[in-house]
Design a protein around this motif. Structure first.
Motif, PDB file in Angstrom:
ATOM      1  N   ALA A   1     -49.076  12.517  56.553  1.00 54.38           N
ATOM      2  CA  ALA A   1     -48.948  12.358  55.103  1.00 54.38           C
ATOM      3  C   ALA A   1     -49.054  10.890  54.707  1.00 54.38           C
ATOM      4  O   ALA A   1     -49.759  10.535  53.748  1.00 54.38           O
TER       5      ALA A   1
ATOM      6  N   ILE B   1     -52.008   9.130  52.378  1.00 53.11           N
ATOM      7  CA  ILE B   1     -51.647   8.399  51.162  1.00 53.11           C
ATOM      8  C   ILE B   1     -52.198   6.974  51.195  1.00 53.11           C
ATOM      9  O   ILE B   1     -52.628   6.430  50.167  1.00 53.11           O
TER      10      ILE B   1
ATOM     11  N   SER C   1     -60.951  15.421  54.185  1.00 53.63           N
ATOM     12  CA  SER C   1     -59.744  15.705  53.397  1.00 53.63           C
ATOM     13  C   SER C   1     -59.838  17.080  52.729  1.00 53.63           C
ATOM     14  O   SER C   1     -58.820  17.750  52.534  1.00 53.63           O
TER      15      SER C   1
ATOM     16  N   PHE D   1     -48.407  19.604  57.888  1.00 52.46           N
ATOM     17  CA  PHE D   1     -47.368  18.834  57.210  1.00 52.46           C
ATOM     18  C   PHE D   1     -46.050  19.591  57.293  1.00 52.46           C
ATOM     19  O   PHE D   1     -45.995  20.785  57.031  1.00 52.46           O
TER      20      PHE D   1
ATOM     21  N   MET E   1     -49.437  17.392  49.310  1.00 55.30           N
ATOM     22  CA  MET E   1     -50.608  16.663  49.797  1.00 55.30           C
ATOM     23  C   MET E   1     -51.898  17.253  49.235  1.00 55.30           C
ATOM     24  O   MET E   1     -52.853  16.525  48.959  1.00 55.30           O
TER      25      MET E   1
END
Length: 426
Positions: A245, A249, A302, A379, A387
């Motif tokens: 995570a 970010i 992603s 996650f 996310m």
């Protein structure tokens, strides 16, 4: 013209009723013979009707009761048809009218249609023509109401989505102290649920009470050590999820223009990754068949994370022997991919109505942890959908997750629909 007593000799040609509203038709006619004729036609096509002798009486009746359709004679004493329509439109602007007139002239017909009527009938009245016009008008009323209901539902859905966006935006603008405090409290709650740190803390407390000392060493039963090792595995998974995570970010997204087919081509491989879970829960995945291609701006890696998380979240809470449906729509310049899963009917499911706006808040859960899926989750600590939301923002997209009623099953069932929106590029 067919006489009223001849109506019984005419067979009903339409054996199947068309879609139509439930309220009666109001016949507004001053001549008794025409009243009887029109009532007979309504009865013939299976519709309830009521009669008003003039526009004034009809207006009073319409104030007291709802009618599906108004069959109006233009020439009447006290209040004529034109005046009735003008006055009634003030009360019910969407009312539907069929007018009767004895004047078959273009100018007159144009004046009639300017009143906003649906159709007109030329006297003398013919049973078959009147029957056909009434059937079509009633279906028009039905469809018009259905359209209004759908528009109303869309407005409610849009309002709900806008409220959700405003909620998330205001949540992000919360003071840093409160935001950090909420995250810490939620993190504490989450880490103490299920396997992992919470379980390890309990195990260590238990071991400390029952441990035995022998030759300078502590003796611990094998079952306790195995449980510690298992929960350590959970802790490692949690830490990896947090690392991923943070990495996402802090990363820079490189968006490239690609066909939507590229995104859809990822779905079969992701489905295969959940082969065991699908077999265990007897869930069938239905992938979309999309003929239309559009251009999207994406960071493929992603996007894979997003799709994997949508599958994880949907399958994790799907009920046994159900379907997991993926479908694609195009909405106002957006490519929308939706995933629908039927949820287990339990006390947690009842919370959906009150908690859907919080589903993408960090560490927020509706259901308790599903231990059988922990090794699949990229996650931990409930961060998955957060996310998804974050990544889609970097794509100038949007994420929604909402509860709904599934009408595709034999009986109505509660379901959750997760939707990702990506802007279509020109």
């Amino acid at each position: 013209m067919v006489e009223p007593n001849e109506l019984n000799l005419i067979s009903v040609s339409k054996t199947e009723r068309l879609r139509r509203p439930n309220e009666p038709i109001l016949i507004i006619e001053d001549k008794k013979e025409n009243q009887v004729l029109l009532e007979g036609i309504c009865k013939r096509i299976g519709v309830v009707s009521e009669v008003a002798e003039n526009g004034d009486i009809a207006l009073k009746m319409a104030k007291q009761k709802h009618y599906s359709l108004f069959l109006v004679d233009l020439m009447m004493p006290v209040m004529d048809g034109k005046t009735f329509i003008a006055e009634h439109n003030k009360l019910e602007p969407n009312a539907v009218y069929i007018v009767q007139t004895a004047i078959d002239q273009t100018e007159e017909i144009i004046e009639v249609m300017k009143l906003g009527v649906y159709d007109y009938l030329i006297k003398p009245l013919h049973v078959e023509i009147v029957s056909d016009r009434l059937e079509k008008a009633l279906e028009y009323v039905y469809l018009k109401r259905m359209e209004a209901l759908l528009i109303d539902e869309e407005k409610k859905e849009l309002k709900s989505q806008l409220e959700w966006l405003n909620y998330k935006e205001s949540h992000r603008k919360t003071t840093e102290v409160n935001a950090e405090l909420n995250s810490i409290l939620n993190l504490k709650t989450t880490m103490m649920q299920g396997s992992g740190l919470g379980a390890m803390t309990t195990l260590i407390d238990t071991i400390d009470k029952i441990k035995k000392e022998e030759n300078g060493n502590y003796l611990i039963q094998k079952e306790y050590w195995d449980l510690l090792a298992e929960n350590q595995d959970h802790n490692i998974t949690m830490l990896k999820g947090l690392d991923l995570a943070v990495e996402i970010i802090q990363s820079k997204f490189t968006l490239k223009k690609v066909s939507s087919d590229i995104l859809l081509s990822l779905l079969p491989d992701i489905t295969k990754e959940f082969h065991k879970e699908l077999n265990d829960k007897q869930i069938k995945v239905n992938l979309p068949v999309v003929k239309q291609m559009v251009t999207l701006e994406m960071d493929i890696e992603s996007i894979k994370i997003i799709l994997f998380e949508i599958f994880t979240n949907g399958l994790k809470y799907s009920k046994q022997n159900s379907n997991f449906d993926i479908f694609v729509t195009f909405v106002d310049g957006y490519f929308c991919l939706s995933a629908k899963n039927n949820v287990i009917e339990d006390d947690y499911a009842k919370q959906l109505l009150h908690a859907e706006k919080k589903l993408v808040e960090p560490f927020y859960r509706i259901h308790p942890p599903v231990e059988s899926f922990y090794h699949k989750e990229k996650f931990s600590l409930g961060l998955g959908l957060t996310m998804v939301d974050f990544i889609l923002q970097k794509h100038n997209g949007m994420f929604f997750i909402r509860n709904a009623i599934d009408h595709t099953t034999e009986t109505k069932a509660n379901c959750v629909i997760a939707e990702i929106f990506l802007p279509i590029q020109t």
